[in-house]
Design an enzyme around this catalytic site. Structure first.
Site, short mmCIF file in Angstrom:
data_model
loop_
_atom_site.label_atom_id
_atom_site.label_comp_id
_atom_site.label_asym_id
_atom_site.label_seq_id
_atom_site.Cartn_x
_atom_site.Cartn_y
_atom_site.Cartn_z
CG LEU A 33 -4.09 -0.90 15.21
CD1 LEU A 33 -3.88 -0.64 16.49
CD2 LEU A 33 -5.59 0.35 14.69
CG HIS A 34 -4.92 -3.08 8.76
ND1 HIS A 34 -3.93 -1.90 7.93
CD2 HIS A 34 -6.60 -3.32 9.01
CE1 HIS A 34 -5.03 -1.12 7.65
NE2 HIS A 34 -5.97 -1.63 7.66
CG HIS A 37 -4.91 0.50 11.60
ND1 HIS A 37 -5.48 -0.42 10.85
CD2 HIS A 37 -6.31 1.86 11.20
CE1 HIS A 37 -6.38 -0.45 10.82
NE2 HIS A 37 -6.95 1.32 10.38
CD GLN A 148 -4.64 6.86 -2.48
OE1 GLN A 148 -2.87 7.35 -2.21
NE2 GLN A 148 -4.80 6.46 -3.53
CE LYS A 149 -9.16 -0.03 3.32
NZ LYS A 149 -10.58 0.17 3.66
CG ASP A 150 -11.03 4.51 4.11
OD1 ASP A 150 -11.64 4.32 3.81
OD2 ASP A 150 -10.33 4.37 5.48
CB VAL A 176 -0.12 -0.63 3.75
CG1 VAL A 176 0.95 -1.31 4.24
CG2 VAL A 176 0.78 0.58 4.31
NE ARG A 187 -16.38 -3.36 6.90
CZ ARG A 187 -16.42 -1.33 7.71
NH1 ARG A 187 -15.42 -0.91 7.04
NH2 ARG A 187 -17.19 -1.08 8.52
O1 PAF Z 1 -11.27 5.66 8.87
C1 PAF Z 1 -11.38 5.28 9.76
O2 PAF Z 1 -10.93 4.02 10.67
C2 PAF Z 1 -13.06 5.89 10.57
O3 PAF Z 1 -13.75 6.12 10.05
C3 PAF Z 1 -12.33 6.89 11.74
C4 PAF Z 1 -11.61 8.30 10.74
C5 PAF Z 1 -11.25 6.75 12.39
C6 PAF Z 1 -13.04 8.00 12.59
O4 PAF Z 1 -13.90 6.41 12.85
#
Ligand code: PAF
Length: 283
Positions: A33-34, A37, A148-150, A176, A187
């Site tokens: 976590l960062h 999260h 939103q990064k994803d 963030v 990563r």
């Molecule tokens: O964004 C992530 O960390 C992952 O894709 C998720 C939503 C936890 C699903 O494994």
């Protein structure tokens, strides 16, 4: 805070919250976590009565040559961060619990999963949609929070929730960033000091295009070219696309609808993604 590893135990723990009519917020994560999260946790704490965080490195969303086995993990640190952030339950199942023997039913997302990351990570969103759907069914939250990064993941999950009538609200929380602009990502820890510096080309390129958009530029090719000038220094640009914010299809000139400028690039052997939303201020 409780740490729970089985579906049965989690269901038992959640019964009391439901009886007390508590609003349950859910933050699905793969751990390590960062602050990105923790911003999701904070949003959940603001909008809900209890927050459940899942920590599960989902094998079905990694391709055969991707970093599943080396994906960063530090469960004790994650647990402490969750406790300090006011999380009620950490759900940390193992792969057997989520995908027991004979598991064979998957969620197949449609067109939204095809461009951008979908084009370079075949099967990725099939794995994401499946695990997120399972986690929604297990936790049954009122609200789920995604970063939103994803950007494409948010679009795929939102569509899935609508298409499958999943009774919850999906909230997207802004990306963030580190003070120098780098989008937070688990990563990032793969990057050496010099790579970390070179990775700044990604956010710089996106911000440069966003500034031009703010100054009135509406030409798709020109906006992409502005970002590309910065991104020339990355080791491998996988994609740099300006897509419609709803359909994720290539945006059209002149831009008249909210769009997202999305990039994926390799810095050394680390693949990073980032995006900026190009939109008009809401009146
Ligand atoms: O964004 C992530 O960390 C992952 O894709 C998720 C939503 C936890 C699903 O494994």
């Amino acid at each position: 805070m409780q740490t729970i590893t089985t579906v049965a135990e989690l269901r038992r723990a959640l019964v009391n919250f439901r009886k007390a009519d508590k609003r349950v917020g859910f933050v699905p994560t793969m751990g390590y976590l960062h602050d990105g999260h923790l911003a999701l946790v904070e949003a959940s704490r603001t909008q809900c009565d209890v927050t459940v965080v899942s920590i599960f490195v989902n094998p079905t969303q990694f391709g055969p040559s991707e970093d599943l086995s080396t994906y960063p993990r530090d469960f004790l640190r994650d647990e402490k961060l969750c406790r300090d952030a006011g999380v009620a339950i950490v759900f940390a199942p193992d792969a057997q619990e989520v995908y027991p023997a004979q598991f064979e039913t998957f969620v197949e997302p449609g067109e939204l999963a095809k461009p951008l990351c979908g084009a370079f990570r075949p099967g990725h969103f099939h794995g994401v949609a499946t695990v997120v759907c399972k986690l929604f069914n297990i936790v049954q939250p009122d609200v789920a929070f995604f970063g939103q990064k994803d950007f494409q993941q948010c679009a795929v999950v939102r569509r899935m929730a609508i298409d499958l009538n999943l009774p919850l609200e999906i909230v997207t929380v802004p990306t963030v960033r580190e003070p120098d602009g780098l989008a937070m990502s688990s990563r990032n820890r793969y990057l050496g000091e010099r790579e970390r510096q070179r990775a700044l080309a990604i956010s710089r390129g996106l911000f440069a295009a966003a500034d031009e958009f703010q100054s009135g530029e509406r030409n798709v090719e020109r906006l992409i070219a502005i970002a590309k000038r910065h991104l020339e220094t990355v080791d491998r640009l996988q994609y740099l696309e300006l897509v419609d914010g709803d359909t994720l299809k290539r945006a059209e000139t002149p831009l008249r609808r909210p769009a997202a400028l999305c990039a994926a690039a390799y810095i050394g052997s680390t693949r990073l993604i980032d995006n900026v939303i190009l939109a008009w201020p809401t009146p």
